[in-house]
Scaffold this motif. Structure first.
Motif, PDB file in Angstrom:
ATOM      1  N   VAL C  10     -21.939 -24.779  60.656  1.00 37.15           N
ATOM      2  CA  VAL C  10     -23.214 -24.183  60.216  1.00 37.15           C
ATOM      3  C   VAL C  10     -23.321 -22.754  60.742  1.00 37.15           C
ATOM      4  N   LEU C  11     -22.884 -22.581  62.011  1.00 37.56           N
ATOM      5  CA  LEU C  11     -22.995 -21.218  62.566  1.00 37.56           C
ATOM      6  C   LEU C  11     -22.125 -20.252  61.779  1.00 37.56           C
ATOM      7  N   VAL C  12     -20.964 -20.724  61.363  1.00 32.34           N
ATOM      8  CA  VAL C  12     -20.068 -19.817  60.601  1.00 32.34           C
ATOM      9  C   VAL C  12     -20.757 -19.402  59.305  1.00 32.34           C
ATOM     10  N   VAL C  13     -21.365 -20.387  58.652  1.00 33.18           N
ATOM     11  CA  VAL C  13     -22.034 -20.059  57.387  1.00 33.18           C
ATOM     12  C   VAL C  13     -23.122 -19.025  57.656  1.00 33.18           C
ATOM     13  N   ALA C  15     -23.298 -16.867  60.090  1.00 34.82           N
ATOM     14  CA  ALA C  15     -22.705 -15.555  60.428  1.00 34.82           C
ATOM     15  C   ALA C  15     -22.243 -14.869  59.147  1.00 34.82           C
ATOM     16  N   ALA C  16     -21.584 -15.635  58.275  1.00 41.24           N
ATOM     17  CA  ALA C  16     -21.079 -15.011  57.032  1.00 41.24           C
ATOM     18  C   ALA C  16     -22.254 -14.433  56.254  1.00 41.24           C
TER      19      ALA C  16
ATOM     20  N   PHE D   9     -22.268 -30.446  52.140  1.00 44.94           N
ATOM     21  CA  PHE D   9     -22.384 -29.238  52.968  1.00 44.94           C
ATOM     22  C   PHE D   9     -21.461 -28.143  52.435  1.00 44.94           C
ATOM     23  N   SER D  13     -22.804 -24.540  51.219  1.00 44.50           N
ATOM     24  CA  SER D  13     -22.432 -23.267  51.864  1.00 44.50           C
ATOM     25  C   SER D  13     -21.728 -22.374  50.859  1.00 44.50           C
ATOM     26  N   ILE D  17     -23.035 -18.636  50.230  1.00 46.58           N
ATOM     27  CA  ILE D  17     -22.167 -17.462  50.442  1.00 46.58           C
ATOM     28  C   ILE D  17     -21.881 -16.778  49.101  1.00 46.58           C
ATOM     29  N   PHE D 102     -18.319  -9.927  61.862  1.00 43.14           N
ATOM     30  CA  PHE D 102     -18.038 -11.330  61.550  1.00 43.14           C
ATOM     31  C   PHE D 102     -16.921 -11.854  62.452  1.00 43.14           C
ATOM     32  N   ALA D 105     -18.288 -12.573  65.764  1.00 38.61           N
ATOM     33  CA  ALA D 105     -19.085 -13.809  65.818  1.00 38.61           C
ATOM     34  C   ALA D 105     -18.194 -15.014  65.610  1.00 38.61           C
ATOM     35  N   PHE D 106     -17.149 -14.857  64.797  1.00 40.12           N
ATOM     36  CA  PHE D 106     -16.345 -16.010  64.379  1.00 40.12           C
ATOM     37  C   PHE D 106     -15.449 -16.505  65.502  1.00 40.12           C
TER      38      PHE D 106
END
Lengths: 386, 443, 105, 196
Positions: C10-13, C15-16, D9, D13, D17, D102, D105-106
């Motif tokens: 979820v965090l990756v989504v 962040a993206a 999910f 997502s 995105i 990114f 953060a990634f």
């Protein structure tokens, strides 16, 4: 035809302090009452409540008499003669010029006859303005109430005389008051034009051949029947009936006719061999029968506008018999005063008829002139008697 | 529905599917039922409206197609299907297609939380009411997209007007429901209905009341004022007559629907009538006790006997049917009121409409929220919440006092606002003249 | 739910989403495009808030409360931002980010 | 059951995105706004997946119901010429910054940092106690009452600010005068000119 005004709902707009809200509720109440009131039929449209929808093909609105849609020609039920004398007044009066008339000609003499040979109205261009009906001096063209004119081809809307002819009885059903106003003048003019129409010219198309055949029948019978016994006048030339013979024959027919109360549909069975002894009784019966026939003719015209053709011929014959009977009665010695005046007129008419017969010895024409003279005499007599 | 299918598959056929598969099937089944019910409601409502409005205007309305014109909506539907679907070439195709879909989809979503009868609710969300109004605001986006996509100035203007109207009338609608939610204390629609049992006094307030299912909110002053505000806002939301600016033929051709024909136009039509049905249903549910009515509670009580606590089938089914009957009767009555209003009132101008919404309806609903708070305070709170003097009173006494106070407050607010609003109208007219005079310095 | 999907996903989504929003805000020429970018960034922040609340502290309501505050702030910001954009459009008659460069007027 | 949730999910997502990418890249601003609405819906569905019902519905109500319409209105009111280039001159610089961010953060998330997940206390079957709408409401008027009031004030300020900025003065706007007024106006002007 007055239209009564329904009760108008008066909305008193109170300019009270609190305007918001009351007006809205009042509006709702008005519509509610109207909704409740609308569940019954609304007969005359001046009422406010009630459903006024007329589901057209099933229910129909009663058209007012002066409603006009397309012009039609009128012909007299009794004589079958069209009122139109091809005087072209309507063609001149027509704004879109959709009326086309050709005048009839007397085949023998080539003279113009007051009757139309062909009468065309282009219904697709006609705007039903009614100017032709107003312009016509002979009340021959009247505005009809028929509006379902849909056709699948354009030529369907080009109406010839055969499609345009309507009997007077039909017109009196759709516009009785209008016809009453013009009836006397129209019929008088019709008699005038009938006189100047030789043979079957001027008779409505579908009737002309029947009447011609009928006339031929009558002459054939008169010729074939044995000459009337005893006081029968010397044998009239072929087809020419002496008044006495005619009287006897017609009296017989009237008697047979008087036998049938309503204008029976069967053709009048001529019984020429009635003995002359009770000619006088027959004559009186003839007069009564003639009146009855005429009254019946008007009544029947009201009920059954398109009376069958032979019944029409019977009426023709009855009228002719009445005239002849009157002429015959003229010689009978005792008669009440107006009767005497009628007899004088009849005698004069008879002499005129004989005189006319003397001048033109040619076969069928003078016999018709005699008949015309007889008819004219009968009219004169009738006018005097009224 | 879940246990019915579960019983069917696992015990009868013994297939032993996992529970999520069964709940999936259950929801799919319910969804298909709803997707069938919505268009049929629309068909019936269009017929009902045309006949009723015709009768009000002294005419008969459609009675040729089928017995008494019952197949007229079907004929309209077929016409909608067969009509050619024209897309203006300058319009961008995709948005033109998405517009109607985005307008119709939310109205179908709203069926998810609508309880038809006792226990017959597709999805009992504990925030049902909020979900109902959140989804209804989505269709405004669809309107805007379709107005923009038709590349036609009139459509764009019509769409802007329609969206402005829908958005600005959502506030009074939600506020008036806020008052009711305050009184019931829960957002779930099913709880809302359960609290409306009793006789004129909701049994939630006074427990002893015989339960005739008539304890509707509309009998309390808070509920009544909320009902009036909500119904007016619903008229505006569903674009019904006093507020049908968007599809007013006289002004902007057909509003956002100008460039649509064939099935897409049919979709707009469907969305509008389904939304009207839903708004009438919600009005019936919240203020007139949805499926509550004399007899439903009693039938349920018969069902629950000591032997089988969850009640035997027959009584449940009877109670359910009676409940659905009450619910539909009330909904169709409200739809009749909408048609009645359509027969009675003229159309408001766009600025009058906005004025009325912002300057009269929203203040009214705000005051109603205050009176709802007072109602809750008086009937439910005790010493713990700081209202010590109310502690000893009997429930009926508390209900009576609350009734009187809120009634006075609401009436005072209504009179004050009505006067202020009508003065504002005259003031506005005077202001216009004054500006005009200053411009032409005639004065 | 928590078993099926690790928190990191979820965090990756989020962040993206945040990065895409940032890129949009920085690079779009149209002012309203910039505003949309900002909305995306706020949304991703919300996802993080709710994800952390759901996975770590489901009992306390701090997560959702702040998510709602973020939503209200985003709404207020969008309203004021668009008002400014319309005001700029009315005076400079353009919404092009580059050409709105002088502080005069 | 987990597989189903993972699939859902993944789809959600991807929707979020993808829609976000389209918002940034598509040329027509209206399409960008519509893609934005799609991504809002995706985020709302994500909240539902995270079992935060109230937030999901508020998201739909506020973002999709109000903000997106506001954006659409703004786009339509400021119809600028379509001709301008989609991206600013230094768009690649901002792309680099975004990617860098990114990456920053990634990386840590996937180097296996452990989060102090609360071990499921009760027996496996008991559903966790989720703070729903009720706790939220109670929290707003107890712990977070200050924040709640500030948010209220903020909203009113924003409301008034937006109106003041975007609203033109009434009088300056030229009223459409009727013919009579026009004539009246012209007569007065001539009278004024003839005087001086």
């Amino acid at each position: 035809m007055d239209i009564q005004r329904g009760n108008i709902i008066v909305m008193d707009r109170r300019r009270g302090k609190l305007r918001a809200g009351q007006g809205l509720l009042q509006g709702l109440k008005v519509v509610w009452d109207h909704w409740i009131g609308s569940f019954r039929k609304n007969e005359n449209f001046s009422q406010i409540h009630g459903t006024f929808t007329i589901e057209y093909p099933d229910e129909r609105m009663k058209l007012p008499q002066a409603y006009r849609n397309m012009p039609v020609l009128i012909y007299d039920d009794e004589t079958g003669h069209e009122l139109c004398t091809a005087c072209y007044q309507c063609a001149r009066a027509c704004p879109p010029e959709v009326i086309h008339i050709t005048q009839a000609k007397d085949p023998n003499t080539g003279k113009m006859v007051p009757a139309s040979l062909e009468f065309i109205i282009e219904y697709d261009a006609c705007m039903s303005c009614g100017l032709c009906a107003e312009a016509c001096p002979f009340d021959a063209i009247k505005m009809d109430h028929f509006f379902e004119l849909a056709t699948d081809d354009r030529m369907g809307l080009l109406q010839r005389k055969a499609d345009l002819n309507r009997p007077i009885s039909y017109y009196t059903t759709i516009a009785p008051d209008l016809w009453d106003e013009v009836k006397e003048g129209a019929m008088k003019k019709l008699q005038g034009s009938i006189k100047r129409r030789p043979g079957v010219i001027g008779i409505a198309g579908h009737l002309s051949d029947k009447i011609a055949a009928r006339r031929r029948e009558l002459e054939a019978e008169a010729a074939a029947a044995p000459p009337a016994p005893a006081d029968a006048a010397p044998a009239a030339p072929a087809g020419k009936l002496s008044p006495e013979e005619k009287a006897a024959k017609l009296a017989a027919m009237r008697a047979a006719k008087a036998g049938g109360a309503a204008p029976a549909a069967e053709a009048p069975a001529p019984a020429p061999e009635l003995s002359p002894a009770d000619a006088k009784a027959a004559k009186l019966a003839a007069i009564k029968a003639a009146n009855a026939a005429k009254k019946a003719a008007e009544a029947s015209a009201a009920e059954a506008p398109a009376a069958p053709v032979d019944e029409k011929a019977a009426k023709l014959a009855a009228i002719r018999a009445a005239n002849a009977a009157k002429a015959a009665a003229a010689e009978a010695p005792a008669a009440p005063v107006d009767e005497k005046a009628a007899k004088l007129a009849a005698i004069r008419a008879a002499n005129a008829a004989k005189a006319a017969a003397a001048e033109a010895p040619a076969a069928p024409v003078d016999e018709k002139a005699a008949k015309l003279a007889a008819i004219r005499a009968a009219n004169a007599a009738k006018k005097k008697s009224e | 529905m879940y246990d019915v299918i579960n019983h069917l598959i696992n015990t009868v056929f013994g297939l032993g599917w996992p529970s999520w598969a069964i709940s999936l099937i259950a929801y799919l089944l319910v969804a298909t039922i709803l997707f069938l019910v919505a268009p049929f409601q629309m068909l019936f409502l269009t017929y009902f409206e045309r006949r009723a409005i015709a009768q009000m205007q002294d005419r008969i309305g459609p009675n040729r197609v089928g017995p008494q014109g019952l197949f007229q909506p079907v004929a309209d539907g077929v016409k909608m299907f067969t009509k050619e679907d024209i897309v203006p070439d300058a319009a961008d195709k995709w948005v033109h297609l998405i517009g109607p879909c985005v307008v119709v989809a939310p109205t179908m979503f709203m069926f998810a939380v609508l309880p038809w009868g006792p226990g017959m609710v597709p999805l009992d969300m504990n925030i049902g009411l909020l979900f109902f109004f959140a989804i209804s605001s989505v269709s405004a986006v669809g309107l805007m997209a379709s107005g923009w996509a038709s590349n036609n100035k009139f459509a764009l203007l019509g769409a802007m007007r329609a969206v402005a109207q829908m958005v600005s009338y959502e506030i009074p609608a939600v506020l008036s429901l806020l008052a009711i939610v305050l009184v019931t204390g829960s957002l779930s629609i099913v709880d809302l209905i359960h609290q409306q049992a009793g006789l004129f006094i909701s049994s939630a307030d006074v427990p002893g009341i015989p339960d005739l299912g008539l304890g509707w909110f509309v009998f309390t002053p808070v509920g009544f004022l909320a009902f009036i505000a909500f119904f007016i806002a619903a008229l505006a939301e569903g674009e019904r007559t006093p507020f049908d600016i968007p599809e007013a033929d006289s002004e902007i051709v057909a509003g956002y629907m100008t460039e649509y024909s064939g099935m897409k136009f049919g979709l707009f039509y469907l969305a509008q009538y389904v939304l009207n049905f839903l708004l009438c249903a919600i009005t019936a549910i919240i203020f007139f006790g949805g499926w509550q009515g004399p007899g439903v509670g009693w039938l349920y009580a018969q069902a629950i006997t000591p032997t089988n606590p969850d009640g035997n089938g027959l009584f449940n089914v009877l109670a359910g049917m009676l409940g659905v009957f009450y619910f539909l009767a009330k909904t169709y009555f409200f739809f009749f009121v909408m048609v009645w209003v359509r027969g009675a009132y003229a159309r408001l101008r766009i600025d009058q409409l906005m004025d009325f919404g912002w300057k009269f309806l929203i203040p009214l609903t705000l005051v109603n929220v205050i009176s709802a708070a007072i109602w809750v305070g008086l009937t439910k709170w005790g010493a713990a919440e700081g209202l010590a003097f109310v502690e000893g009173w009997a429930p009926l006494m508390r209900w009576g006092v609350a009734f009187v106070i809120t009634l006075l407050l609401n009436i005072a607010a209504y009179i004050f606002l009505a006067r202020v609003y009508s003065q504002a109208q005259d003031e506005r007219a005077r202001l216009d003249n004054e500006v005009l005079e200053r411009l032409t310095n005639v004065a | 739910m928590t078993r099926a999907i690790p928190l990191e996903a979820v965090l990756v989504v989020a962040a993206a989403l945040f990065c895409i929003g940032l890129f949009g805000a920085l690079s779009r020429r149209n002012l309203i495009g910039v505003l949309m970018g900002i909305e995306l960034m706020l949304n991703s922040a919300n996802i993080n808030l709710v994800a952390f609340w759901r996975y770590l502290e489901p009992r306390f309501i701090t997560g959702p409360t702040f998510a709602i505050f973020v939503i209200t702030v985003a709404a207020a910001e969008a309203a004021v931002g668009l008002a400014m954009i319309i005001a700029i459009y009315r005076s400079w008659n353009t919404v092009n980010a580059d050409s709105v460069d002088s502080l005069k007027g | 059951m987990d597989l189903l949730i993972q699939i859902i999910f993944g789809l959600l997502s991807a929707l979020v995105i993808g829609a976000a990418m389209m918002v940034v890249t598509v040329r027509n601003v209206i399409h960008a706004a519509l893609w934005l609405i799609a991504s809002f819906f995706g985020v709302a569905a994500l909240y539902l997946l995270l079992e935060a019902e109230f937030i999901a519905v508020v998201q739909v109500l506020v973002y999709v119901g109000a903000i997106s319409i506001l954006i659409l209105f703004a786009i339509m009111l400021t119809r600028s010429n379509e001709g301008d280039r989609l991206l600013t001159k230094y768009w690649w610089a901002s792309a680099l910054i975004a990617l860098g961010l990114f990456g920053v953060a990634f990386l840590p998330t996937f180097t296996g940092t452990t989060w102090n997940m609360p071990q499921p206390t009760g027996p496996a079957g008991t559903p966790e106690v989720l703070s729903g709408v009720e706790e939220l409401g109670r929290g707003f008027v107890s712990e977070f009452v200050l924040h709640f009031e500030i948010a209220g004030v903020l909203l009113t300020v924003a409301l008034i600010g937006a109106i003041v900025i975007a609203f033109e003065e009434r009088s300056r706007r030229r009223r459409v005068l009727t013919l009579a007024e026009e004539l009246e106006l012209r007569k007065r002007r001539q009278a004024a000119e003839s005087v001086d």
